[in-house]
Scaffold this active site. Structure first.
Site, PDB file in Angstrom:
ATOM      1  CE1 TYR A  51      -1.004   0.880  52.311  1.00 39.26           C
ATOM      2  CE2 TYR A  51      -3.182  -0.150  52.611  1.00 39.26           C
ATOM      3  CZ  TYR A  51      -1.834  -0.279  52.400  1.00 39.26           C
ATOM      4  OH  TYR A  51      -1.133  -1.591  52.590  1.00 39.26           O
ATOM      5  CE  LYS A  75      -0.545  -1.062  49.119  1.00 34.79           C
ATOM      6  NZ  LYS A  75       0.557  -1.874  48.815  1.00 34.79           N
TER       7      LYS A  75
HETATM    8  N1  LIG Z   1       1.009  -5.462  56.974  1.00 33.66           N
HETATM    9  C1  LIG Z   1      -0.130  -5.458  56.342  1.00 33.66           C
HETATM   10  O1  LIG Z   1      -1.224  -5.844  57.049  1.00 33.66           O
HETATM   11  C2  LIG Z   1      -0.426  -5.290  54.801  1.00 33.66           C
HETATM   12  C3  LIG Z   1      -1.471  -5.648  54.249  1.00 33.66           C
HETATM   13  C4  LIG Z   1      -1.810  -5.350  53.023  1.00 33.66           C
HETATM   14  C5  LIG Z   1      -0.823  -5.022  52.301  1.00 33.66           C
HETATM   15  N2  LIG Z   1       0.551  -4.786  52.636  1.00 33.66           N
HETATM   16  C6  LIG Z   1       1.403  -4.395  51.846  1.00 33.66           C
HETATM   17  O2  LIG Z   1       2.551  -4.986  52.044  1.00 33.66           O
HETATM   18  C7  LIG Z   1       3.642  -4.118  51.399  1.00 33.66           C
HETATM   19  C8  LIG Z   1       4.797  -4.572  52.740  1.00 33.66           C
HETATM   20  O3  LIG Z   1       4.407  -3.946  53.856  1.00 33.66           O
HETATM   21  P1  LIG Z   1       4.892  -4.530  55.307  1.00 33.66           P
HETATM   22  O4  LIG Z   1       3.800  -4.947  56.062  1.00 33.66           O
HETATM   23  O5  LIG Z   1       5.913  -5.865  54.913  1.00 33.66           O
HETATM   24  O6  LIG Z   1       5.641  -3.155  55.598  1.00 33.66           O
HETATM   25  P2  LIG Z   1       7.176  -3.210  56.295  1.00 33.66           P
HETATM   26  O7  LIG Z   1       7.243  -1.659  56.812  1.00 33.66           O
HETATM   27  O8  LIG Z   1       7.512  -4.260  57.370  1.00 33.66           O
HETATM   28  O9  LIG Z   1       7.997  -3.379  55.163  1.00 33.66           O
HETATM   29  C9  LIG Z   1       7.865  -2.474  54.119  1.00 33.66           C
HETATM   30  C10 LIG Z   1       9.267  -2.068  53.559  1.00 33.66           C
HETATM   31  O10 LIG Z   1       9.374  -1.193  52.566  1.00 33.66           O
HETATM   32  C11 LIG Z   1      10.474  -0.444  52.671  1.00 33.66           C
HETATM   33  N3  LIG Z   1      10.036   1.014  52.193  1.00 33.66           N
HETATM   34  C12 LIG Z   1       8.835   1.918  52.232  1.00 33.66           C
HETATM   35  N4  LIG Z   1       9.020   2.718  51.668  1.00 33.66           N
HETATM   36  C13 LIG Z   1      10.134   2.542  50.510  1.00 33.66           C
HETATM   37  C14 LIG Z   1      10.533   3.200  49.491  1.00 33.66           C
HETATM   38  N5  LIG Z   1       9.833   4.406  48.967  1.00 33.66           N
HETATM   39  N6  LIG Z   1      11.623   2.605  48.713  1.00 33.66           N
HETATM   40  C15 LIG Z   1      12.126   1.571  49.052  1.00 33.66           C
HETATM   41  N7  LIG Z   1      11.698   0.801  50.084  1.00 33.66           N
HETATM   42  C16 LIG Z   1      10.691   1.480  50.828  1.00 33.66           C
HETATM   43  C17 LIG Z   1      10.583  -0.159  54.016  1.00 33.66           C
HETATM   44  O11 LIG Z   1      11.836   0.309  54.296  1.00 33.66           O
HETATM   45  C18 LIG Z   1      10.308  -1.702  54.554  1.00 33.66           C
HETATM   46  O12 LIG Z   1      11.683  -2.390  54.683  1.00 33.66           O
HETATM   47  C19 LIG Z   1       3.313  -2.710  51.531  1.00 33.66           C
HETATM   48  O13 LIG Z   1       2.896  -2.458  49.999  1.00 33.66           O
HETATM   49  C20 LIG Z   1       2.043  -2.760  52.141  1.00 33.66           C
HETATM   50  O14 LIG Z   1       1.104  -1.713  51.593  1.00 33.66           O
HETATM   51  C21 LIG Z   1       0.588  -4.800  54.265  1.00 33.66           C
END
Ligand SMILES: NC(=O)c1ccc[n+]([C@@H]2O[C@H](COP(=O)([O-])OP(=O)(O)OC[C@H]3O[C@@H](n4cnc5c(N)ncnc54)[C@H](O)[C@@H]3O)[C@@H](O)[C@H]2O)c1
Length: 260
Positions: free
Chosen positions: A148, A152
């Protein structure tokens, strides 16, 4: 200002969903692209108007290109792209080839392919703005998370290269680095018990709490908008002070009086 057309990958849930709603609230039209077709359709329905949902797995490069072309065919322009779709595969020295292939294909190649697909269309429309969703994990060591964190980190560097190459076409590209956000991945890790885990994980940030998705969506919308017209190639932590914290943590044990 004319109506802005935005693509949000991963827009069916969490941070991407909050961004889709935020852009729509500001008068934008959103194409919600996600591999979870039903959830994406629900977000488009919630937004209403001309917004749409299209199924897409961003690891499928041909599908990325044809879906972007379909959005452009429907609306005649693309002004904004947000790459929020992401794989959370977290594995360290025991990561399998399949783990690596999957997370690189989604987080890195998916981001690159989407930007490459929209860029000529944005350029033809006079420019645009892109935000890639990175993470604080790009910047620090975390246990057992080679996969991961490496992707990133790659998104951060990729963003800078994209910003350089697309600047002449009037396209700005920035990366937002969220800290811990209460979305379903974190909720799962907490067994749904935010009250119990927020005081624990909240201590990783100066603000002593987790973020809610809208707190990532608002800065993202700002970066896409006119107010950010001179910001490109930038890493923007939206992390409650996570990355600014040093090894002394919140300072409860390290304070001592200085002398002249
Ligand atoms: N939640 C956290 O604490 C956090 C922190 C830092 C970064 N992020 C980043 O934020 C972004 C969103 O994460 P989130 O927390 O909203 O997660 P989430 O699971 O709520 O949403 C992610 C969405 O992406 C979609 N997705 C996943 N793989 C996919 C693919 N191959 N093709 C198309 N759609 C796909 C999923 O179906 C989902 O709807 C990610 O890139 C994650 O790495 C999240």
């Amino acid at each position: 200002m004319s109506e802005r057309i935005a693509i949000v990958t991963g827009g069916a849930n969490g941070i991407g969903r909050a961004i889709a709603l935020e852009l729509a609230a500001a008068g934008g039209v959103v194409a919600v692209l996600d591999r979870e077709a039903e959830a994406a359709a629900a977000v488009a329905a919630e937004i209403g108007g001309r917004s749409i949902a299209l199924p897409l797995d961003v690891s499928d490069s041909e599908a990325c290109r044809s879906t972007v072309a379909e959005v452009h065919r429907r609306f005649g322009r693309i002004d904004h792209l947000v790459n929020s779709a992401g794989s959370f595969i977290a594995a360290g020295q025991h990561a399998t080839d399949a783990d690596w292939d999957r997370i690189l294909a989604v987080n890195v190649r998916g981001c690159a392919t989407m930007v490459a697909a929209v860029a000529p269309l944005m350029a033809a429309g006079g420019g645009g703005a892109i935000v890639n969703i990175g993470s604080v994990s790009a910047k620090v060591a975390q246990a057992g998370r080679w996969t991961y964190n490496a992707t990133k980190g790659a998104i951060t560097t990729l963003t800078k290269c994209q910003a350089l190459d697309l600047a002449a076409d009037g396209i700005r590209v920035n990366v937002v680095q969220p800290g811990w956000v209460w979305t379903r991945e974190v909720e799962r890790a907490a067994g749904g018990d935010r009250e119990r885990w927020e005081p624990v994980w909240g201590r990783y940030a100066m603000l002593r709490r987790l973020a809610d998705p809208w707190e990532i969506a608002r800065p993202t919308a700002f970066l896409l908008g006119e107010g950010a017209s001179f910001i490109t190639g930038a890493e923007i932590p939206v992390d409650g002070g996570y990355l600014a914290l040093g090894p002394e943590g919140l300072g409860e044990t390290a304070a001592f009086a200085g002398s002249d």
